[in-house]
Design a protein around this motif. Structure first.
Motif, PDB file in Angstrom:
ATOM      1  N   ALA A  55      54.342 -54.865 -86.807  1.00  0.00           N
ATOM      2  CA  ALA A  55      53.287 -55.514 -87.581  1.00  0.00           C
ATOM      3  C   ALA A  55      52.487 -56.435 -86.663  1.00  0.00           C
ATOM      4  O   ALA A  55      53.057 -57.262 -85.954  1.00  0.00           O
ATOM      5  N   SER A  56      51.184 -56.267 -86.682  1.00  0.00           N
ATOM      6  CA  SER A  56      50.309 -57.187 -85.944  1.00  0.00           C
ATOM      7  C   SER A  56      50.363 -58.551 -86.618  1.00  0.00           C
ATOM      8  O   SER A  56      50.597 -58.656 -87.820  1.00  0.00           O
ATOM      9  N   GLY A  57      50.128 -59.580 -85.849  1.00  0.00           N
ATOM     10  CA  GLY A  57      50.071 -60.924 -86.412  1.00  0.00           C
ATOM     11  C   GLY A  57      48.677 -61.222 -86.937  1.00  0.00           C
ATOM     12  O   GLY A  57      47.681 -60.807 -86.351  1.00  0.00           O
ATOM     13  N   THR A  58      48.624 -61.931 -88.038  1.00  0.00           N
ATOM     14  CA  THR A  58      47.339 -62.394 -88.554  1.00  0.00           C
ATOM     15  C   THR A  58      46.907 -63.615 -87.741  1.00  0.00           C
ATOM     16  O   THR A  58      47.687 -64.178 -86.952  1.00  0.00           O
ATOM     17  N   GLU A  59      45.679 -64.046 -87.954  1.00  0.00           N
ATOM     18  CA  GLU A  59      45.192 -65.245 -87.258  1.00  0.00           C
ATOM     19  C   GLU A  59      46.086 -66.444 -87.560  1.00  0.00           C
ATOM     20  O   GLU A  59      46.433 -67.220 -86.656  1.00  0.00           O
ATOM     21  N   ALA A  60      46.503 -66.586 -88.813  1.00  0.00           N
ATOM     22  CA  ALA A  60      47.370 -67.711 -89.202  1.00  0.00           C
ATOM     23  C   ALA A  60      48.746 -67.608 -88.556  1.00  0.00           C
ATOM     24  O   ALA A  60      49.318 -68.623 -88.124  1.00  0.00           O
ATOM     25  N   GLU A  61      49.286 -66.388 -88.461  1.00  0.00           N
ATOM     26  CA  GLU A  61      50.599 -66.204 -87.838  1.00  0.00           C
ATOM     27  C   GLU A  61      50.544 -66.511 -86.341  1.00  0.00           C
ATOM     28  O   GLU A  61      51.451 -67.149 -85.795  1.00  0.00           O
ATOM     29  N   VAL A  62      49.476 -66.079 -85.700  1.00  0.00           N
ATOM     30  CA  VAL A  62      49.316 -66.366 -84.265  1.00  0.00           C
ATOM     31  C   VAL A  62      49.160 -67.864 -84.053  1.00  0.00           C
ATOM     32  O   VAL A  62      49.771 -68.444 -83.142  1.00  0.00           O
ATOM     33  N   ALA A  63      48.379 -68.525 -84.901  1.00  0.00           N
ATOM     34  CA  ALA A  63      48.207 -69.979 -84.784  1.00  0.00           C
ATOM     35  C   ALA A  63      49.538 -70.701 -84.975  1.00  0.00           C
ATOM     36  O   ALA A  63      49.859 -71.643 -84.232  1.00  0.00           O
ATOM     37  N   ALA A  64      50.341 -70.269 -85.952  1.00  0.00           N
ATOM     38  CA  ALA A  64      51.651 -70.891 -86.193  1.00  0.00           C
ATOM     39  C   ALA A  64      52.575 -70.680 -85.001  1.00  0.00           C
ATOM     40  O   ALA A  64      53.305 -71.591 -84.598  1.00  0.00           O
ATOM     41  N   ALA A  65      52.546 -69.480 -84.413  1.00  0.00           N
ATOM     42  CA  ALA A  65      53.379 -69.195 -83.244  1.00  0.00           C
ATOM     43  C   ALA A  65      52.960 -70.057 -82.059  1.00  0.00           C
ATOM     44  O   ALA A  65      53.813 -70.589 -81.335  1.00  0.00           O
ATOM     45  N   CYS A  66      51.665 -70.209 -81.852  1.00  0.00           N
ATOM     46  CA  CYS A  66      51.168 -71.043 -80.748  1.00  0.00           C
ATOM     47  C   CYS A  66      51.558 -72.503 -80.935  1.00  0.00           C
ATOM     48  O   CYS A  66      51.987 -73.164 -79.985  1.00  0.00           O
ATOM     49  N   GLU A  67      51.435 -72.995 -82.154  1.00  0.00           N
ATOM     50  CA  GLU A  67      51.813 -74.382 -82.441  1.00  0.00           C
ATOM     51  C   GLU A  67      53.301 -74.596 -82.195  1.00  0.00           C
ATOM     52  O   GLU A  67      53.709 -75.585 -81.583  1.00  0.00           O
ATOM     53  N   SER A  68      54.121 -73.664 -82.647  1.00  0.00           N
ATOM     54  CA  SER A  68      55.560 -73.767 -82.449  1.00  0.00           C
ATOM     55  C   SER A  68      55.919 -73.738 -80.960  1.00  0.00           C
ATOM     56  O   SER A  68      56.751 -74.512 -80.498  1.00  0.00           O
ATOM     57  N   ALA A  69      55.275 -72.841 -80.224  1.00  0.00           N
ATOM     58  CA  ALA A  69      55.530 -72.748 -78.779  1.00  0.00           C
ATOM     59  C   ALA A  69      55.119 -74.037 -78.070  1.00  0.00           C
ATOM     60  O   ALA A  69      55.837 -74.538 -77.200  1.00  0.00           O
ATOM     61  N   ARG A  70      53.977 -74.575 -78.452  1.00  0.00           N
ATOM     62  CA  ARG A  70      53.502 -75.823 -77.842  1.00  0.00           C
ATOM     63  C   ARG A  70      54.489 -76.962 -78.128  1.00  0.00           C
ATOM     64  O   ARG A  70      54.835 -77.748 -77.243  1.00  0.00           O
ATOM     65  N   ASP A  71      54.980 -77.024 -79.364  1.00  0.00           N
ATOM     66  CA  ASP A  71      55.935 -78.077 -79.741  1.00  0.00           C
ATOM     67  C   ASP A  71      57.257 -77.940 -78.984  1.00  0.00           C
ATOM     68  O   ASP A  71      57.912 -78.935 -78.677  1.00  0.00           O
ATOM     69  N   ALA A  72      57.673 -76.710 -78.698  1.00  0.00           N
ATOM     70  CA  ALA A  72      58.971 -76.459 -78.052  1.00  0.00           C
ATOM     71  C   ALA A  72      58.901 -76.525 -76.532  1.00  0.00           C
ATOM     72  O   ALA A  72      59.937 -76.590 -75.865  1.00  0.00           O
ATOM     73  N   PHE A  73      57.707 -76.516 -75.967  1.00  0.00           N
ATOM     74  CA  PHE A  73      57.569 -76.381 -74.519  1.00  0.00           C
ATOM     75  C   PHE A  73      58.304 -77.470 -73.741  1.00  0.00           C
ATOM     76  O   PHE A  73      58.983 -77.179 -72.751  1.00  0.00           O
ATOM     77  N   GLY A  74      58.206 -78.705 -74.151  1.00  0.00           N
ATOM     78  CA  GLY A  74      58.859 -79.790 -73.412  1.00  0.00           C
ATOM     79  C   GLY A  74      60.364 -79.600 -73.308  1.00  0.00           C
ATOM     80  O   GLY A  74      60.963 -79.771 -72.236  1.00  0.00           O
ATOM     81  N   THR A  75      60.981 -79.221 -74.416  1.00  0.00           N
ATOM     82  CA  THR A  75      62.427 -78.981 -74.424  1.00  0.00           C
ATOM     83  C   THR A  75      62.768 -77.771 -73.563  1.00  0.00           C
ATOM     84  O   THR A  75      63.715 -77.808 -72.764  1.00  0.00           O
ATOM     85  N   TRP A  76      61.999 -76.690 -73.722  1.00  0.00           N
ATOM     86  CA  TRP A  76      62.237 -75.460 -72.957  1.00  0.00           C
ATOM     87  C   TRP A  76      62.100 -75.730 -71.460  1.00  0.00           C
ATOM     88  O   TRP A  76      62.911 -75.294 -70.653  1.00  0.00           O
ATOM     89  N   ARG A  77      61.083 -76.477 -71.097  1.00  0.00           N
ATOM     90  CA  ARG A  77      60.815 -76.780 -69.683  1.00  0.00           C
ATOM     91  C   ARG A  77      61.972 -77.545 -69.047  1.00  0.00           C
ATOM     92  O   ARG A  77      62.269 -77.374 -67.866  1.00  0.00           O
ATOM     93  N   ALA A  78      62.644 -78.369 -69.834  1.00  0.00           N
ATOM     94  CA  ALA A  78      63.733 -79.191 -69.303  1.00  0.00           C
ATOM     95  C   ALA A  78      65.037 -78.405 -69.097  1.00  0.00           C
ATOM     96  O   ALA A  78      65.936 -78.881 -68.410  1.00  0.00           O
ATOM     97  N   LEU A  79      65.138 -77.207 -69.690  1.00  0.00           N
ATOM     98  CA  LEU A  79      66.366 -76.420 -69.545  1.00  0.00           C
ATOM     99  C   LEU A  79      66.420 -75.745 -68.178  1.00  0.00           C
ATOM    100  O   LEU A  79      65.392 -75.317 -67.655  1.00  0.00           O
ATOM    101  N   ASP A  80      67.618 -75.630 -67.632  1.00  0.00           N
ATOM    102  CA  ASP A  80      67.738 -74.880 -66.378  1.00  0.00           C
ATOM    103  C   ASP A  80      67.739 -73.380 -66.678  1.00  0.00           C
ATOM    104  O   ASP A  80      67.869 -72.951 -67.825  1.00  0.00           O
TER     105      ASP A  80
END
Length: 90
Positions: A55-80
């Motif tokens: 299933a392709s993502g809708t504009e809203a689904e892509v926006a939600a995924a981007c927001e979630s990724a942006r929010d998680a980036f700091g934690t992800w970056r700190a992991l080895d």
């Protein structure tokens, strides 16, 4: 073949079987989302065999995924690397 390789191949076969039965959606903010966009076929690059449908993502689904990724980036970056690998291959 090693038993570990056999185990991984069997696991992959299970994922592919599920992929043939169910349309693949998205994982957004740790939750499974069916996806409301257009559905398309996914073919193996090896032999062209149909692997499943996605299933392709809708504009809203892509926006939600981007927001979630942006929010998680700091934690992800700190992991080895070993911890990232463990999380990606659960």
């Amino acid at each position: 073949m090693s038993s570990e390789l056999d185990k991984k191949l069997a696991q992959a076969d299970g994922y592919l079987a599920r992929f043939k039965r169910e349309t693949l959606g998205h994982l957004i903010d740790g939750k499974s989302v069916a996806g409301q966009g257009e559905v398309f076929d996914n073919h193996s690059p090896v032999d062209g065999q149909l692997l499943g449908r996605v299933a392709s993502g809708t504009e809203a689904e892509v926006a939600a995924a981007c927001e979630s990724a942006r929010d998680a980036f700091g934690t992800w970056r700190a992991l080895d690397g070993s911890e990232r690998r463990r999380l990606l291959h659960l």
